[in-house]
Scaffold this motif. Structure first.
Motif, PDB file in Angstrom:
ATOM      1  N   ALA A 191       0.816  -1.221   0.000  1.00 21.09           N
ATOM      2  CA  ALA A 191       0.000   0.000   0.000  1.00 21.09           C
ATOM      3  C   ALA A 191       0.843   1.263   0.000  1.00 21.09           C
ATOM      4  O   ALA A 191       0.326   2.357  -0.254  1.00 21.09           O
ATOM      5  CB  ALA A 191      -0.920   0.007   1.220  1.00 21.09           C
ATOM      6  N   TYR A 192       2.148   1.126   0.281  1.00 22.17           N
ATOM      7  CA  TYR A 192       3.043   2.289   0.381  1.00 22.17           C
ATOM      8  C   TYR A 192       4.122   2.299  -0.689  1.00 22.17           C
ATOM      9  O   TYR A 192       5.047   3.109  -0.617  1.00 22.17           O
ATOM     10  CB  TYR A 192       3.702   2.297   1.766  1.00 22.17           C
ATOM     11  N   LEU A 193       4.031   1.428  -1.679  1.00 22.10           N
ATOM     12  CA  LEU A 193       5.119   1.275  -2.650  1.00 22.10           C
ATOM     13  C   LEU A 193       4.672   1.537  -4.082  1.00 22.10           C
ATOM     14  O   LEU A 193       5.227   0.963  -5.020  1.00 22.10           O
ATOM     15  CB  LEU A 193       5.726  -0.132  -2.533  1.00 22.10           C
ATOM     16  N   GLN A 194       3.696   2.397  -4.263  1.00 24.44           N
ATOM     17  CA  GLN A 194       3.295   2.829  -5.605  1.00 24.44           C
ATOM     18  C   GLN A 194       3.832   4.242  -5.840  1.00 24.44           C
ATOM     19  O   GLN A 194       4.435   4.841  -4.974  1.00 24.44           O
ATOM     20  CB  GLN A 194       1.768   2.804  -5.720  1.00 24.44           C
ATOM     21  N   GLY A 195       3.614   4.757  -7.026  1.00 20.98           N
ATOM     22  CA  GLY A 195       3.987   6.129  -7.323  1.00 20.98           C
ATOM     23  C   GLY A 195       5.473   6.417  -7.231  1.00 20.98           C
ATOM     24  O   GLY A 195       5.884   7.529  -6.897  1.00 20.98           O
ATOM     25  N   GLY A 196       6.307   5.421  -7.509  1.00 15.16           N
ATOM     26  CA  GLY A 196       7.748   5.625  -7.481  1.00 15.16           C
ATOM     27  C   GLY A 196       8.378   5.483  -6.112  1.00 15.16           C
ATOM     28  O   GLY A 196       9.582   5.706  -5.951  1.00 15.16           O
ATOM     29  N   ILE A 197       7.600   5.112  -5.094  1.00 12.74           N
ATOM     30  CA  ILE A 197       8.164   4.924  -3.757  1.00 12.74           C
ATOM     31  C   ILE A 197       8.912   3.599  -3.699  1.00 12.74           C
ATOM     32  O   ILE A 197       8.380   2.557  -4.078  1.00 12.74           O
ATOM     33  CB  ILE A 197       7.063   4.958  -2.683  1.00 12.74           C
ATOM     34  N   VAL A 198      10.152   3.633  -3.225  1.00 15.02           N
ATOM     35  CA  VAL A 198      10.956   2.422  -3.110  1.00 15.02           C
ATOM     36  C   VAL A 198      11.247   2.064  -1.659  1.00 15.02           C
ATOM     37  O   VAL A 198      11.596   0.916  -1.368  1.00 15.02           O
ATOM     38  CB  VAL A 198      12.277   2.552  -3.896  1.00 15.02           C
ATOM     39  N   ASN A 199      11.118   3.027  -0.754  1.00 15.42           N
ATOM     40  CA  ASN A 199      11.304   2.767   0.675  1.00 15.42           C
ATOM     41  C   ASN A 199       9.976   2.968   1.394  1.00 15.42           C
ATOM     42  O   ASN A 199       9.489   4.097   1.491  1.00 15.42           O
ATOM     43  CB  ASN A 199      12.338   3.716   1.290  1.00 15.42           C
ATOM     44  N   ALA A 200       9.388   1.883   1.898  1.00 15.86           N
ATOM     45  CA  ALA A 200       8.177   2.000   2.703  1.00 15.86           C
ATOM     46  C   ALA A 200       8.526   2.651   4.039  1.00 15.86           C
ATOM     47  O   ALA A 200       9.705   2.734   4.418  1.00 15.86           O
ATOM     48  CB  ALA A 200       7.560   0.624   2.922  1.00 15.86           C
ATOM     49  N   PRO A 201       7.531   3.136   4.780  1.00 17.30           N
ATOM     50  CA  PRO A 201       7.831   3.808   6.054  1.00 17.30           C
ATOM     51  C   PRO A 201       8.613   2.960   7.054  1.00 17.30           C
ATOM     52  O   PRO A 201       9.286   3.513   7.928  1.00 17.30           O
ATOM     53  CB  PRO A 201       6.443   4.153   6.592  1.00 17.30           C
ATOM     54  N   ASP A 202       8.535   1.622   6.947  1.00 12.53           N
ATOM     55  CA  ASP A 202       9.271   0.781   7.890  1.00 12.53           C
ATOM     56  C   ASP A 202      10.668   0.415   7.388  1.00 12.53           C
ATOM     57  O   ASP A 202      11.323  -0.476   7.950  1.00 12.53           O
ATOM     58  CB  ASP A 202       8.485  -0.492   8.212  1.00 12.53           C
ATOM     59  N   ALA A 203      11.151   1.109   6.352  1.00 15.63           N
ATOM     60  CA  ALA A 203      12.493   0.835   5.828  1.00 15.63           C
ATOM     61  C   ALA A 203      13.528   0.983   6.931  1.00 15.63           C
ATOM     62  O   ALA A 203      13.510   1.941   7.698  1.00 15.63           O
ATOM     63  CB  ALA A 203      12.819   1.781   4.676  1.00 15.63           C
TER      64      ALA A 203
END
Length: 250
Positions: free
Chosen positions: A76-88
């Motif tokens: 749910a946090y890895l769309q739109g070019g995001i590669v590091n989720a908040p729990d990275a």
């Protein structure tokens, strides 16, 4: 392809790589909720001080204090070019709300295109509205089954929202919504409210929902103007050499 052409292509590729930044995401390390100078919660966002004050905060998790990873599964946090989720990197931190509130995120210096990631906003039969007033956002990631599939739902479950991926709004109504908003522009603060949607006859009775704040970066270093000029000069020189050589060989 002759040797000069290959050299020119290689040099051009190197120049292109030098100016294209590699972007990841950095998320707030929430490190205090008891001794912040003027905020309820405070921490560090890639070297920038960050604080959050609100009329109602029910708790949360601090960075490094352990706890449950409510950010996982991370689709749910890895769309739109995001590669590091908040729990990275094992950062499980977030701020937790459960009542109607108004609050402000404050940055110690200007932050470009900040991100706000959410956990489980609203629940079945109890939607929650997040309203950012004059600070519109673009929804770049969410947890609808249409976007991530029923087999990739986050910690609680998949959910819905009234905005939709890649759309811009200043308010979102979520029912078990999880995802990421991006606020395009430069910000020193973001103010918003949470609670029952407009027209609701009863206040929300949401168990809890949470959020954290991030940025796109740090980016890879961009060469200094002098370095770029030298590279450009060298490329032009190679092109000139190639032209002169071709003329002599005619």
């Amino acid at each position: 392809m002759n040797r000069i052409g290959a050299t020119l292509m290689g040099t051009a590729a190197a120049l292109a790589c030098a100016v294209a930044p590699l972007t990841a995401q950095t998320w707030t390390s929430w490190t205090n909720n008891t001794t912040c100078a003027s905020d309820n919660w405070c921490g560090d966002l890639s070297g920038t001080d960050i604080g959050f004050s609100a009329t109602s905060i029910s708790g949360g998790q601090l960075t490094g204090a352990g706890g449950t990873d409510y950010w996982s599964p991370a689709d749910a946090y890895l769309q739109g070019g995001i590669v590091n989720a908040p729990d990275a990197g094992g950062n499980l931190a977030f701020i937790q709300m459960n009542d109607a509130f108004s609050g402000t995120i404050t940055f110690g210096s200007v932050v470009h295109n900040p991100l706000v990631a959410w956990i489980s906003v609203g629940q079945s039969g109890i939607p929650i509205e997040l309203n950012f007033g004059n600070s519109p956002f673009t929804l770049i990631s969410d947890n609808t089954t249409a976007d991530i599939g029923a087999g990739s739902c986050p910690y609680y479950t998949c959910g819905t929202n009234n905005v939709g991926i890649n759309n811009t709004s200043s308010a979102l109504i979520g029912t078990e919504f999880s995802g990421v908003m991006e606020f395009l522009g430069d910000y020193t603060s973001i103010s918003f409210t949470g609670g029952a949607p407009a027209g609701a006859t009863t206040p929300p009775d949401e168990f809890w929902y949470g959020f954290t704040v991030g940025i796109n970066g740090p980016e890879s270093a961009t060469p200094e103007p002098g370095t770029m000029a030298m590279m450009a000069t060298g490329l032009v020189g190679l092109m000139g050499a190639g032209i002169r050589r071709r003329r002599r060989n005619r």
